[in-house]
Design a protein around this motif. Sequence first.
Motif, PDB file in Angstrom:
ATOM      1  N   GLY A   4       0.833  -1.207   0.000  1.00 21.49           N
ATOM      2  CA  GLY A   4       0.000   0.000   0.000  1.00 21.49           C
ATOM      3  C   GLY A   4       0.858   1.242   0.000  1.00 21.49           C
ATOM      4  O   GLY A   4       1.761   1.371  -0.819  1.00 21.49           O
ATOM      5  N   ASP A   5       0.612   2.140   0.954  1.00 15.97           N
ATOM      6  CA  ASP A   5       1.385   3.386   1.031  1.00 15.97           C
ATOM      7  C   ASP A   5       2.625   3.252   1.902  1.00 15.97           C
ATOM      8  O   ASP A   5       3.355   4.219   2.099  1.00 15.97           O
ATOM      9  N   ARG A   6       2.845   2.062   2.453  1.00 18.61           N
ATOM     10  CA  ARG A   6       3.965   1.910   3.389  1.00 18.61           C
ATOM     11  C   ARG A   6       5.301   1.886   2.646  1.00 18.61           C
ATOM     12  O   ARG A   6       5.382   1.398   1.525  1.00 18.61           O
ATOM     13  N   PRO A   7       6.342   2.408   3.289  1.00 17.40           N
ATOM     14  CA  PRO A   7       7.662   2.430   2.651  1.00 17.40           C
ATOM     15  C   PRO A   7       8.244   1.024   2.528  1.00 17.40           C
ATOM     16  O   PRO A   7       7.931   0.143   3.339  1.00 17.40           O
ATOM     17  N   VAL A   8       9.088   0.825   1.523  1.00 13.88           N
ATOM     18  CA  VAL A   8       9.731  -0.467   1.313  1.00 13.88           C
ATOM     19  C   VAL A   8      11.229  -0.291   1.061  1.00 13.88           C
ATOM     20  O   VAL A   8      11.681   0.762   0.629  1.00 13.88           O
ATOM     21  N   VAL A   9      11.952  -1.365   1.340  1.00 10.95           N
ATOM     22  CA  VAL A   9      13.347  -1.507   0.931  1.00 10.95           C
ATOM     23  C   VAL A   9      13.365  -2.601  -0.123  1.00 10.95           C
ATOM     24  O   VAL A   9      12.750  -3.659   0.063  1.00 10.95           O
ATOM     25  N   LEU A  10      14.030  -2.359  -1.245  1.00 13.54           N
ATOM     26  CA  LEU A  10      14.183  -3.375  -2.280  1.00 13.54           C
ATOM     27  C   LEU A  10      15.551  -4.020  -2.152  1.00 13.54           C
ATOM     28  O   LEU A  10      16.563  -3.316  -2.067  1.00 13.54           O
ATOM     29  N   ALA A  11      15.585  -5.345  -2.122  1.00 11.72           N
ATOM     30  CA  ALA A  11      16.847  -6.082  -2.087  1.00 11.72           C
ATOM     31  C   ALA A  11      16.869  -7.001  -3.299  1.00 11.72           C
ATOM     32  O   ALA A  11      15.960  -7.815  -3.477  1.00 11.72           O
ATOM     33  N   GLY A  12      17.880  -6.847  -4.157  1.00 14.58           N
ATOM     34  CA  GLY A  12      17.904  -7.623  -5.387  1.00 14.58           C
ATOM     35  C   GLY A  12      19.264  -8.209  -5.685  1.00 14.58           C
ATOM     36  O   GLY A  12      20.298  -7.579  -5.442  1.00 14.58           O
ATOM     37  N   HIS A  13      19.249  -9.425  -6.238  1.00 15.04           N
ATOM     38  CA  HIS A  13      20.482 -10.081  -6.680  1.00 15.04           C
ATOM     39  C   HIS A  13      20.578 -10.045  -8.197  1.00 15.04           C
ATOM     40  O   HIS A  13      19.575 -10.292  -8.880  1.00 15.04           O
ATOM     41  N   SER A  14      21.757  -9.711  -8.729  1.00  9.63           N
ATOM     42  CA  SER A  14      22.029  -9.808 -10.165  1.00  9.63           C
ATOM     43  C   SER A  14      21.004  -8.995 -10.972  1.00  9.63           C
ATOM     44  O   SER A  14      20.898  -7.786 -10.775  1.00  9.63           O
ATOM     45  N   LEU A  15      20.221  -9.633 -11.843  1.00 14.41           N
ATOM     46  CA  LEU A  15      19.216  -8.907 -12.622  1.00 14.41           C
ATOM     47  C   LEU A  15      18.171  -8.275 -11.701  1.00 14.41           C
ATOM     48  O   LEU A  15      17.686  -7.162 -11.965  1.00 14.41           O
ATOM     49  N   GLY A  16      17.845  -8.945 -10.596  1.00 11.27           N
ATOM     50  CA  GLY A  16      16.907  -8.363  -9.633  1.00 11.27           C
ATOM     51  C   GLY A  16      17.439  -7.072  -9.044  1.00 11.27           C
ATOM     52  O   GLY A  16      16.688  -6.120  -8.803  1.00 11.27           O
ATOM     53  N   GLY A  17      18.759  -7.025  -8.823  1.00 10.99           N
ATOM     54  CA  GLY A  17      19.386  -5.804  -8.320  1.00 10.99           C
ATOM     55  C   GLY A  17      19.372  -4.694  -9.348  1.00 10.99           C
ATOM     56  O   GLY A  17      19.119  -3.530  -9.029  1.00 10.99           O
ATOM     57  N   ILE A  64      17.148  -4.306 -11.721  1.00  9.36           N
ATOM     58  CA  ILE A  64      15.771  -3.812 -11.815  1.00  9.36           C
ATOM     59  C   ILE A  64      15.450  -2.912 -10.626  1.00  9.36           C
ATOM     60  O   ILE A  64      14.868  -1.825 -10.787  1.00  9.36           O
ATOM     61  N   ALA A  65      15.856  -3.324  -9.427  1.00  8.80           N
ATOM     62  CA  ALA A  65      15.624  -2.506  -8.229  1.00  8.80           C
ATOM     63  C   ALA A  65      16.299  -1.140  -8.356  1.00  8.80           C
ATOM     64  O   ALA A  65      15.712  -0.104  -8.041  1.00  8.80           O
ATOM     65  N   ALA A  66      17.545  -1.152  -8.863  1.00  9.39           N
ATOM     66  CA  ALA A  66      18.315   0.093  -8.985  1.00  9.39           C
ATOM     67  C   ALA A  66      17.760   1.012 -10.071  1.00  9.39           C
ATOM     68  O   ALA A  66      17.834   2.229  -9.952  1.00  9.39           O
ATOM     69  N   ARG A  67      17.216   0.433 -11.130  1.00  7.77           N
ATOM     70  CA  ARG A  67      16.602   1.252 -12.178  1.00  7.77           C
ATOM     71  C   ARG A  67      15.236   1.786 -11.735  1.00  7.77           C
ATOM     72  O   ARG A  67      14.799   2.858 -12.173  1.00  7.77           O
ATOM     73  N   TYR A  68      14.567   1.046 -10.867  1.00  7.63           N
ATOM     74  CA  TYR A  68      13.210   1.399 -10.429  1.00  7.63           C
ATOM     75  C   TYR A  68      13.202   2.481  -9.348  1.00  7.63           C
ATOM     76  O   TYR A  68      12.383   3.399  -9.376  1.00  7.63           O
ATOM     77  N   ALA A  69      14.125   2.370  -8.405  1.00 14.06           N
ATOM     78  CA  ALA A  69      14.105   3.224  -7.215  1.00 14.06           C
ATOM     79  C   ALA A  69      14.090   4.729  -7.500  1.00 14.06           C
ATOM     80  O   ALA A  69      13.304   5.457  -6.886  1.00 14.06           O
ATOM     81  N   PRO A  70      14.932   5.247  -8.430  1.00 13.90           N
ATOM     82  CA  PRO A  70      14.964   6.698  -8.620  1.00 13.90           C
ATOM     83  C   PRO A  70      13.618   7.317  -9.008  1.00 13.90           C
ATOM     84  O   PRO A  70      13.334   8.453  -8.632  1.00 13.90           O
ATOM     85  N   GLY A  71      12.787   6.588  -9.712  1.00 13.76           N
ATOM     86  CA  GLY A  71      11.472   7.111 -10.102  1.00 13.76           C
ATOM     87  C   GLY A  71      10.385   6.861  -9.075  1.00 13.76           C
ATOM     88  O   GLY A  71       9.229   7.248  -9.275  1.00 13.76           O
ATOM     89  N   HIS A  72      10.740   6.200  -7.963  1.00 14.35           N
ATOM     90  CA  HIS A  72       9.722   5.812  -6.978  1.00 14.35           C
ATOM     91  C   HIS A  72      10.205   6.067  -5.553  1.00 14.35           C
ATOM     92  O   HIS A  72       9.981   5.266  -4.647  1.00 14.35           O
ATOM     93  N   THR A  73      10.848   7.228  -5.368  1.00 20.64           N
ATOM     94  CA  THR A  73      11.395   7.536  -4.037  1.00 20.64           C
ATOM     95  C   THR A  73      10.291   7.835  -3.026  1.00 20.64           C
ATOM     96  O   THR A  73      10.553   7.912  -1.828  1.00 20.64           O
ATOM     97  N   ASP A  74       9.048   7.998  -3.497  1.00 15.38           N
ATOM     98  CA  ASP A  74       7.930   8.178  -2.572  1.00 15.38           C
ATOM     99  C   ASP A  74       7.720   6.924  -1.727  1.00 15.38           C
ATOM    100  O   ASP A  74       7.230   7.000  -0.611  1.00 15.38           O
ATOM    101  N   ARG A  75       8.114   5.754  -2.264  1.00 20.62           N
ATOM    102  CA  ARG A  75       7.883   4.516  -1.514  1.00 20.62           C
ATOM    103  C   ARG A  75       9.137   3.688  -1.303  1.00 20.62           C
ATOM    104  O   ARG A  75       9.233   2.978  -0.324  1.00 20.62           O
TER     105      ARG A  75
END
Length: 224
Positions: free
Chosen positions: A62-75, A77-88
């Motif tokens: 929902g609106d709760r904050p999250v930490v993304l932890a990713g390995h390899s391709l998952g990392g 994707i997490a790193a490309r995603y985070a800058p556009g979604h700093t609200d969460r």
Amino acid sequence: MAGGGEGLDNMAALQKSLSRTNRVCSYDRLGEGASDQPAAGTLQTMDDTGALLTGVLDRLAGDRPVVLAGHSLGGYIAARYAPGHTDRVKGLVLLDATIPHLTRDMNRTVPADATGVPAQVRDGAIAVNEGQNPEQFVIADGPVRSAGHIPVEILKHESQYAEVPEYGPALEKMWAGGQREWQRISTRSSLTTAKGSGHYIHTDRPDLALKAVQKVAHRAAHQH
């Protein structure tokens, strides 16, 4: 977030350890694990996989904050995603994340006239980047965008390319340079080499992976 070609079981041990102190969720991207296949003949982009991640977060957090932890391709994707979604997204852990300019750097590191194993390593990586992977996902080169001041822990492997004749040291240097590039994602990023680890840091050094996620989760919960 598991790497390419991996289902949920790959990071299950880390998730179980973390779940003693944190709420932890994971999911299979399209083409991975128990999830549906992407539509035949269609390539997935960062926009596609990002929309899927947003849907997962909407549903689970929902609106709760999250930490993304990713390995390899998952990392990646997490790193490309985070800058556009700093609200969460309030923190990141990158476990030997795929580097930001892998196609460019592979071509620079293993020259066109290379043969044998080095050429296979280079050509294999580039084919995967172009979408020849279970997710049909294009792993595009691109600059690292800033996610501001969120806490970021980057762990890199100690040895991964030892078996590649002639180009092993150059490939290690390439990978290390790419990990340093990811540091630009935040003013509060820290890069560590996970001693004794290969690419699967969370399997080789589960203690370090666990500590990194707990550290970022703690910082994310207490930042102002």
